[in-house]
Design a protein around this motif. Structure first.
Motif, PDB file in Angstrom:
ATOM      1  N   TYR A  37       0.888  -1.309  -0.008  1.00 54.35           N
ATOM      2  CA  TYR A  37      -0.063   0.016  -0.105  1.00 54.35           C
ATOM      3  C   TYR A  37       1.082   1.251   0.142  1.00 54.35           C
ATOM      4  N   ALA A  89      -8.091   1.040   8.096  1.00 55.99           N
ATOM      5  CA  ALA A  89      -9.520   1.841   7.889  1.00 55.99           C
ATOM      6  C   ALA A  89      -9.377   2.010   6.022  1.00 55.99           C
ATOM      7  N   LYS A  94     -16.905   1.658   3.286  1.00 48.73           N
ATOM      8  CA  LYS A  94     -17.943   1.041   3.795  1.00 48.73           C
ATOM      9  C   LYS A  94     -18.162   1.582   5.223  1.00 48.73           C
ATOM     10  N   ILE A 114      -7.061   3.519  11.749  1.00 43.89           N
ATOM     11  CA  ILE A 114      -5.336   3.186  11.836  1.00 43.89           C
ATOM     12  C   ILE A 114      -5.103   2.784  10.692  1.00 43.89           C
ATOM     13  N   VAL A 120      -3.631   7.225   3.228  1.00 40.49           N
ATOM     14  CA  VAL A 120      -4.942   7.146   3.510  1.00 40.49           C
ATOM     15  C   VAL A 120      -5.597   7.796   4.814  1.00 40.49           C
ATOM     16  N   ASP A 143       1.589   0.882  12.036  1.00 41.16           N
ATOM     17  CA  ASP A 143       1.254  -0.610  12.019  1.00 41.16           C
ATOM     18  C   ASP A 143       0.229  -0.782  13.313  1.00 41.16           C
ATOM     19  N   GLY A 165     -13.012  -5.503   5.618  1.00 37.23           N
ATOM     20  CA  GLY A 165     -12.461  -5.855   4.335  1.00 37.23           C
ATOM     21  C   GLY A 165     -11.834  -7.117   4.411  1.00 37.23           C
ATOM     22  N   ASN A 167      -9.425  -8.074   5.937  1.00 36.45           N
ATOM     23  CA  ASN A 167      -8.092  -7.976   6.305  1.00 36.45           C
ATOM     24  C   ASN A 167      -7.364  -9.189   7.298  1.00 36.45           C
TER      25      ASN A 167
END
Ligand SMILES: C[S@@+](CC[C@H](N)C(=O)[O-])C[C@H]1O[C@@H](n2cnc3c(N)ncnc32)[C@H](O)[C@@H]1O
Length: 325
Positions: A37, A89, A94, A114, A120, A143, A165, A167
């Motif tokens: 990312y 996030a 969403k 976070i 982001v 992190d 998501g 994750n």
């Protein structure tokens, strides 16, 4: 730039180099998904989320756009101020449905997103207060657990943690259990975790989501090589690697790799050379799929009690609400 910011950037860069080197010198070779990312990676992931094949985003969007009222009911049932902490996030497209619902009810809460991506966090801090005037937002760039530690110490309020998501699917089952246990240890009895899981389903549908016809997932994976070239001075030739994804319906593990198309040597800098055999894989990412009994077992062994399950209309995806036992 002040000295502390500069030091933070240098230490992030050193960690990036260390982690990439560790992965490339290991056998088999691997890279850590959190490094996907950068700015370009964020943009490519936004494109992935819009792909027809990538059913996950629509499924979880269905849950949050249609059931945020019910999720807010569960959060509000405790009837006390809280901190809403969102791990990873992203662009919050969403979670904004839930934020709207909580704001309309005039509940007393702070939103602490976070994310490891500085872009982001900057974006969320700029855009969300315009969309939701009065929202108390404090972004935490870094992190997961380092920032959770910081976020938790900001107030004594009860915590509601969002981890969406899928994750959690970017960890294998053992890592996911360890992650949830660590998360549990940061929280207090009665705190809430809302966590998204992609469910086991038609294997062909799952594989297509990670092997799209347009090649956006391939570009997303290859972008990490580009990032290594740019930020660490590497000389990866992106044409010499290709994306490969596979899904094992038994274990639920969907894995993606970059495959070296030929025997080659890549340099990270003048001193560091990495050799690749022809067809040698670099393991890039796992997207683990779960059954409902597996999700229930994870809650139990990591110190949570399952309170509710929110499904999308197709039952492709579930957001589970767990309470710290
Ligand atoms: C798959 S996206 C999901 C975004 C959002 N939660 C959603 O559901 O649309 C993952 C997000 O988590 C962030 N992320 C990944 N690994 C992270 C880590 N170790 N610590 C903090 N953030 C991380 C990424 O930067 C990215 O924005």
């Amino acid at each position: 730039m002040d000295t502390i910011k500069l030091e933070e950037q240098v230490s992030t860069m050193t960690q990036f180099r260390k982690d990439i080197l560790t992965g490339l010198q290991a056998s088999p070779k691997f890279m850590q998904a959190k490094y996907f990312y950068d700015h370009q990676g964020d943009l490519l992931f936004q494109q992935i989320m819009k792909m027809d094949e990538y059913y996950l985003t629509n499924a979880e969007m269905d849950i949050f756009s249609n059931q945020s009222g019910d999720i807010a009911d569960l959060i509000a049932s405790e009837n006390s101020p809280f901190d809403l902490i969102e791990l990873g996030a992203g662009d919050a497209t969403k979670s904004i449905h839930l934020l709207k619902e909580l704001s309309q009810r005039k509940l007393e809460f702070s939103y602490l997103p976070i994310d490891i991506s500085a872009n982001v966090i900057r974006h969320l801090e700029e855009v969300l207060p315009k969309q939701l005037p009065g929202l108390d937002i404090k972004g935490l760039n870094g992190d997961y657990f380092k920032m959770l530690d910081k976020g938790i110490s900001l107030s004594n309020r009860r915590k509601v943690v969002l981890f969406m998501g899928a994750n959690i699917g970017n960890m294998d089952v053992e890592e996911a259990n360890a992650f949830c246990s660590t998360l549990n240890a940061y929280l207090s009895k009665g705190d809430m975790l809302i966590i998204g899981f992609d469910l086991k389903k038609n294997p062909k549908q799952i594989l297509a989501a990670y092997n799209d016809a347009q090649g956006i997932t391939a570009a997303f994976n290859l972008n990490l090589l580009h990032r290594i070239n740019r930020e660490l001075g590497g000389d990866f030739n992106l044409q010499s690697f290709e994306h490969y994804a596979c899904y094992d319906p038994d274990s639920g593990a969907c894995k993606s790799y970059l495959i070296s198309k030929k025997e080659q040597v890549v340099h990270l800098d003048e001193e560091t050379a990495i050799s690749f055999a022809a067809h040698e894989p670099i393991y890039m990412e796992i997207s683990q799929k779960y059954s409902l009994p597996e999700i229930e077992a994870m809650a139990r062994v990591t110190g949570f009690v399952g309170k509710h399950l929110f499904f999308d209309a197709n039952k492709y995806f579930v957001d589970a609400v767990w309470i710290v036992d």
